[in-house]
Design a protein around this motif. Structure first.
Motif, short mmCIF file in Angstrom:
data_model
loop_
_atom_site.label_atom_id
_atom_site.label_comp_id
_atom_site.label_asym_id
_atom_site.label_seq_id
_atom_site.Cartn_x
_atom_site.Cartn_y
_atom_site.Cartn_z
N PRO A 164 3.88 4.78 2.38
CA PRO A 164 3.06 3.74 1.74
C PRO A 164 2.61 4.09 0.33
O PRO A 164 2.19 3.23 -0.42
N GLY B 149 -0.09 -8.90 -1.12
CA GLY B 149 0.06 -8.71 0.32
C GLY B 149 0.38 -7.26 0.64
O GLY B 149 -0.16 -6.67 1.58
N LEU B 150 1.26 -6.68 -0.15
CA LEU B 150 1.64 -5.29 0.07
C LEU B 150 0.49 -4.35 -0.29
O LEU B 150 0.30 -3.30 0.33
N TRP B 151 -0.27 -4.77 -1.29
CA TRP B 151 -1.40 -3.96 -1.71
C TRP B 151 -2.45 -3.90 -0.60
O TRP B 151 -3.05 -2.85 -0.33
N ASP B 152 -2.63 -5.02 0.06
CA ASP B 152 -3.61 -5.10 1.15
C ASP B 152 -3.15 -4.31 2.37
O ASP B 152 -3.96 -3.92 3.21
N ASP B 153 -1.86 -4.15 2.47
CA ASP B 153 -1.29 -3.52 3.67
C ASP B 153 -1.13 -2.02 3.46
O ASP B 153 -0.25 -1.58 2.74
N ARG B 154 -1.96 -1.26 4.08
CA ARG B 154 -1.91 0.19 3.86
C ARG B 154 -0.70 0.84 4.51
O ARG B 154 -0.40 2.00 4.25
N GLU B 155 -0.02 0.11 5.35
CA GLU B 155 1.13 0.68 6.06
C GLU B 155 2.45 0.32 5.41
O GLU B 155 3.51 0.72 5.87
N ARG B 156 2.35 -0.48 4.35
CA ARG B 156 3.61 -0.98 3.78
C ARG B 156 4.47 0.17 3.25
O ARG B 156 3.97 1.22 2.85
N GLU C 286 9.47 -1.67 -0.47
CA GLU C 286 9.32 -3.12 -0.65
C GLU C 286 8.78 -3.42 -2.04
O GLU C 286 9.23 -4.33 -2.73
#
Lengths: 148, 148
Positions: free
Chosen positions: A118, B68-75, B79
DNA sequence: CTTGACCCTACCATGATGTCAAGGTTCATG
DNA sequence: CATGAACCTTGACATCATGGTAGGGTCAAG
């Protein structure tokens, strides 16, 4: 000629032909009894001129100026050249701006592993404090309003 | 924080802060009793992110994806990298298109005397038949193509 | 209470282009 | 003649990001 035929001949959509008439780039053509626009062959030339200029990224105002010079058989070519070179300069600045954006983006991406982890310097870079926090502020935060 | 303070802190106009809320890039903040928007400190970070991305020429859709990716710590960072590199490619194509326009324009201008005489290859080039299959608009007058 | 800075919503405009709607015209064919 | 396809008409709405304006409410200080 009907508008459909002019459109086919020039590759300019009927929508845009009417639009150019609306904004004064094309003169209003004669109308037949049924209200249809009836274009003389000259219109095709003029439309092609407009479309070519548009493809070169000229603004409507610039195209209007160029058309005025085109219509004027006595004009000096220096006027045309000035518009063209000025526009070329404008294009160069725009291209440079895009290139700078791309450079920044690639720099950010360079440090990014691009794998399943991440951790990502691209997002980190985007979240950073803005380089120019001096943008325009709407509303009068520091400007005195002197309106009646 | 009131919207004015957020605007000052981020350099994003109040107008655009409300706009980003309207299009879903910013979550609607709490409202005080008087109806004023009340922003948490996190909003400043997010707005800066948006503004930075916008300055790099990302579209609203792309910014939404990045957020959206920023909010998702698991991304996965891959991506993010894919979006960034895709956008860099997009920027490169746009810059190249501008450069091509500029090149064409300079080629046309090269043959133009730029003096008081009315003769002008720039206007002549613009009035030429539009390039339909392949373009040869550069340089001097080419053979007029007949196409219907 | 007045003033001025601040906030609110809602609408208009840009520029080039597309799309859609609702209606009139023309023409060919059954 | 009737029907339908293909053409024309105007007008309106949407895009995208941003600025502007209008009209009105709120708040704090003098």
């Amino acid at each position: 000629m009907n508008i459909g035929q002019v459109s086919k001949a020039t590759g300019v959509s009927q929508r845009m032909i009417r639009h150019y008439e609306g904004i004064g780039l094309m003169p209003p053509p004669d109308r037949r009894d049924n209200g249809y626009r009836d274009y003389p062959p000259r219109s095709i030339e003029r439309l092609r001129f407009i479309a070519n200029a548009r493809d070169l990224g000229f603004s409507v105002d610039e195209i209007a100026a160029l058309l005025g010079l085109w219509d004027d058989r006595e004009r000096a070519s220096s006027e045309v050249k000035a518009i063209a070179l000025g526009h070329a300069e404008h294009l160069a600045r725009k291209a440079a701006a895009l290139e700078a954006m791309r450079r920044t983006l690639l720099d950010l991406a360079e440090g990014c592993s691009g794998d399943a982890r991440p951790d990502c310097p691209i997002l980190a870079g985007l979240a950073e404090t803005r380089p120019h926090p001096d943008r325009e502020l709407t509303g009068a935060s520091c400007k005195p309003k002197e309106e009646a």
